[in-house]
Design a protein around this motif. Structure first.
Motif, short mmCIF file in Angstrom:
data_model
loop_
_atom_site.label_atom_id
_atom_site.label_comp_id
_atom_site.label_asym_id
_atom_site.label_seq_id
_atom_site.Cartn_x
_atom_site.Cartn_y
_atom_site.Cartn_z
N GLY A 420 11.93 8.86 25.94
CA GLY A 420 12.93 9.41 25.85
C GLY A 420 12.62 10.20 24.36
O GLY A 420 13.81 10.44 23.97
N LYS A 421 11.74 10.02 23.73
CA LYS A 421 11.65 10.19 22.49
C LYS A 421 10.60 12.00 22.77
O LYS A 421 9.09 11.73 23.42
CB LYS A 421 11.24 9.83 21.37
CG LYS A 421 11.86 8.45 20.97
CD LYS A 421 11.38 8.25 20.37
CE LYS A 421 12.54 6.36 19.35
NZ LYS A 421 12.20 5.56 18.77
N GLU A 422 10.52 13.00 22.42
CA GLU A 422 10.15 14.34 22.48
C GLU A 422 8.87 14.31 21.81
O GLU A 422 8.68 13.31 20.56
CB GLU A 422 10.72 15.49 21.98
CG GLU A 422 11.66 15.84 23.12
CD GLU A 422 12.08 17.35 21.97
OE1 GLU A 422 12.00 17.75 21.50
OE2 GLU A 422 13.18 17.67 22.87
N VAL A 423 7.42 14.36 22.27
CA VAL A 423 6.46 14.51 21.37
C VAL A 423 5.81 16.18 21.41
O VAL A 423 6.20 17.07 22.17
CB VAL A 423 5.32 14.29 23.60
CG1 VAL A 423 4.21 14.44 22.48
CG2 VAL A 423 5.50 13.07 22.74
N HIS A 424 5.23 16.31 19.96
CA HIS A 424 4.97 17.41 19.95
C HIS A 424 3.77 17.57 19.23
O HIS A 424 2.82 18.94 18.80
CB HIS A 424 5.62 17.21 17.94
CG HIS A 424 7.53 17.76 18.34
ND1 HIS A 424 8.28 16.53 18.10
CD2 HIS A 424 8.46 18.99 19.17
CE1 HIS A 424 9.54 16.83 18.58
NE2 HIS A 424 9.52 17.94 18.54
N SER A 427 -1.70 13.34 18.28
CA SER A 427 -1.07 12.35 16.92
C SER A 427 -0.37 11.43 17.40
O SER A 427 -0.31 10.49 17.32
CB SER A 427 -1.26 13.21 15.86
OG SER A 427 -0.66 13.50 15.79
N GLU A 428 0.31 12.38 17.81
CA GLU A 428 2.42 12.19 18.17
C GLU A 428 1.91 11.22 19.63
O GLU A 428 2.54 9.80 19.87
CB GLU A 428 3.16 13.26 17.92
CG GLU A 428 4.57 12.05 17.85
CD GLU A 428 5.52 12.90 17.47
OE1 GLU A 428 6.20 13.40 16.45
OE2 GLU A 428 6.36 14.54 18.84
N LEU A 429 1.82 11.91 19.90
CA LEU A 429 1.42 11.23 21.76
C LEU A 429 0.76 9.96 21.34
O LEU A 429 0.84 8.89 22.05
CB LEU A 429 1.24 12.14 22.74
CG LEU A 429 0.53 11.65 23.93
CD1 LEU A 429 1.56 11.57 24.89
CD2 LEU A 429 -0.12 12.59 24.44
N LYS A 430 -0.34 9.53 20.83
CA LYS A 430 -0.59 8.88 20.84
C LYS A 430 -1.10 7.76 20.44
O LYS A 430 -0.42 6.37 20.64
CB LYS A 430 -2.25 8.74 20.64
CG LYS A 430 -3.57 9.82 20.85
CD LYS A 430 -5.03 10.11 19.58
CE LYS A 430 -6.19 10.20 20.34
NZ LYS A 430 -6.92 11.45 19.49
N SER A 431 0.36 8.35 19.16
CA SER A 431 0.75 6.87 18.39
C SER A 431 2.50 6.35 19.68
O SER A 431 2.00 4.90 19.83
CB SER A 431 1.36 8.19 17.41
OG SER A 431 2.72 6.51 16.78
N ARG A 432 2.99 7.48 20.27
CA ARG A 432 3.71 7.12 20.75
C ARG A 432 3.46 5.85 22.14
O ARG A 432 3.62 4.62 22.59
CB ARG A 432 4.29 7.66 21.96
CG ARG A 432 5.50 8.60 20.80
CD ARG A 432 6.39 8.12 20.44
NE ARG A 432 7.10 8.68 19.32
CZ ARG A 432 8.18 10.28 19.47
NH1 ARG A 432 7.76 10.68 20.78
NH2 ARG A 432 8.31 11.14 18.09
N ILE A 433 1.82 6.53 22.76
CA ILE A 433 1.47 5.31 23.74
C ILE A 433 1.09 3.72 24.17
O ILE A 433 0.84 3.02 24.40
CB ILE A 433 0.38 6.03 24.90
CG1 ILE A 433 -0.38 6.83 23.89
CG2 ILE A 433 1.28 7.86 25.59
CD1 ILE A 433 -1.76 7.59 24.59
N ALA A 434 0.82 4.16 22.49
CA ALA A 434 0.22 2.41 21.91
C ALA A 434 0.96 1.91 22.12
O ALA A 434 0.07 0.53 21.63
CB ALA A 434 -0.35 2.82 20.24
N SER A 435 1.81 2.04 22.02
CA SER A 435 3.59 0.98 21.90
C SER A 435 4.20 0.88 22.99
O SER A 435 5.07 -0.50 23.25
CB SER A 435 4.39 1.05 20.86
OG SER A 435 4.02 1.56 19.50
#
Length: 454
Positions: A420-424, A427-435
């Motif tokens: 539900g949080k936008e990805v820009h 690097s931001e995508l990698k951080s989100r999927i790591a969680s």
């Protein structure tokens, strides 16, 4: 080995090379009606060639429960492809459709006088379904067709088709231009065609569409048919695109579509009413990016783009096509409507920048995007993907076959949001999927879909 059945295609036309006028005369009396196109067909048909290819395909064979050393587990077969091409320069340069020669191991060209030549593939542009070949005549000057400005033709202009549909050599059909600037998706990146009712059938691919002055106005690319045969709806890639591919392809390059540095939205009937426009056509400027060509030209939000170089812009496809025919470094007039008033701005055409850097990454691990290759979306990446505009985000460019991501992601998709949080950015995508990933929002062809995971 090649099959001896040669398939050719080509649209040829009637011409008088001296004193050519854009407007074509109508018969003025009954004596003009039996006019024959035969002299012109004889004159221009040598520039249309037949192309046939051979491609070796690997075919897995059925595996037996007990292997035998002498029995191959994998086989191969030769697939033949038939099509047409057009000589566009006397040194043996030929234009055809990319799908005619795609993946070919051998390419043979047969001229109208039945001479055969091995052909070399110079380049192919899959976005526009065009390819360039060259044959070597040891200094011989080959017959060729000159190109005409495809914007100069009009609906109702007469054309002839000389081709090899269904293997029938030198078949001539005639018709008229049914529509110009026809947008049709799913054929090539241009999505912008000349439509004709001259009979076009399988085997005409790569052939020439020629106007009554004897010049090339398009390359036959597709037909609209539920039966596979001609129903009077054929599409040709305009010569203005062909000319760009020839100019860049001879040097081993590819077309780089200039970047305007703006984001746009098609004018709908509701928008037309709200903006007091006379009709729902054109593109509304949503954003102007800093230091881009649009800002330098003075474009503002809510400006409506209605023309480029005095040629109408009705939708995204028409702007994409017009830009593809222009060169980076030019300055061109852009017609807009601002607050109900028509204006013309001079826009400097720039190459799309790769900003931010693409940061190409292959995603792995136990998560839904495992096996996907992603990049940061920049104007340069958007141009390569055939997008008319861009915004900061992450694009999928490759999928590893059999991977988890291959189940629901395909190249060209945008990763819009994770949980539900936008990805820009990558690097931001990698951080989100790591969680951990509980949901993904994927953009595809203007639509956004959200996938839930447990």
């Amino acid at each position: 080995m090649f099959r001896r059945t040669i398939l050719a295609a080509g649209l040829m036309a009637v011409c008088s090379m001296a004193g050519v006028a854009d407007a074509q005369p109508l018969p003025s009396n009954r004596d003009d009606l039996p006019f024959s196109y035969a002299p012109l067909v004889k004159r221009v048909s040598p520039a249309v060639v037949n192309i046939y290819t051979a491609t070796t395909l690997r075919t897995p064979q059925r595996r037996l429960p007990f292997p035998f050393p002498s029995m191959p587990q994998e086989g191969s077969r030769v697939q033949n492809s038939l099509g047409s091409g057009v000589l566009v320069k006397p040194d043996g340069l030929i234009v055809t459709n990319a799908h005619v020669v795609r993946g070919a191991d051998e390419i043979r060209v047969v001229l109208s006088d039945r001479r055969e030549f091995d052909a070399k593939l110079l380049t192919q542009d899959d976005r526009y379904d065009l390819a360039l070949l060259r044959i070597n005549g040891d200094g011989e000057k080959f017959p060729f067709l000159e190109m005409r400005d495809s914007d100069s033709i009009e609906v109702g202009d007469v054309v002839l088709a000389i081709g090899n549909p269904f293997g029938l050599n030198q078949t001539v059909t005639g018709g008229i231009i049914s529509a110009v600037a026809r947008s049709t998706g799913g054929v090539n990146d241009s999505s912008f065609f000349i439509q004709t009712d001259a009979a076009i059938n399988p085997g005409n691919s790569g052939g020439a569409l020629v106007s009554l002055d004897g010049r090339l106005i398009g390359i036959n690319t597709a037909i609209f048919s539920q039966s596979g045969g001609s129903v009077g709806i054929g599409f040709a890639t305009p010569s203005n695109i062909v000319a760009r591919v020839v100019a860049t392809g001879e040097k081993g390059g590819r077309i780089v579509r200039p970047w305007l540095g703006i984001s746009m939205q098609r004018v709908t009937p509701d928008l037309a009413s709200g903006l007091n426009l006379p009709r729902p056509a054109g593109l509304v400027v949503k954003d102007v990016f800093p230091k881009g060509p649009g800002e330098k030209a003075g474009l503002k939000r809510n400006d409506v783009i209605v023309g480029l170089r005095d040629l109408p812009i009705d939708d995204e496809a028409s702007l994409r096509f017009r830009l593809a025919t222009l060169n980076v470094g030019e300055s061109v007039p852009l017609q807009i409507i601002r607050a109900g008033k028509e204006m013309t701005l001079q826009v400097p055409l720039m190459a799309p920048p790769e900003d931010p850097p693409r940061d190409r990454s292959v995603l792995d691990g136990r998560q839904p995007l495992s096996g996907a290759t992603v990049v940061n979306l920049s104007p340069a990446v958007a141009e390569e993907m055939g997008l008319i505009e861009w915004r900061p985000g992450v694009a999928v460019v490759e999928i590893q076959p059999g991977s988890y991501a291959a189940r629901f992601i395909r190249p060209g998709d945008m990763v819009i949001a994770v949980n539900g949080k936008e990805v820009h950015s990558v690097s931001e995508l990698k951080s989100r999927i790591a969680s951990g990933v509980s949901s993904l929002s994927i953009g595809r062809e203007g639509m956004v879909s959200t996938i839930q995971f447990r």
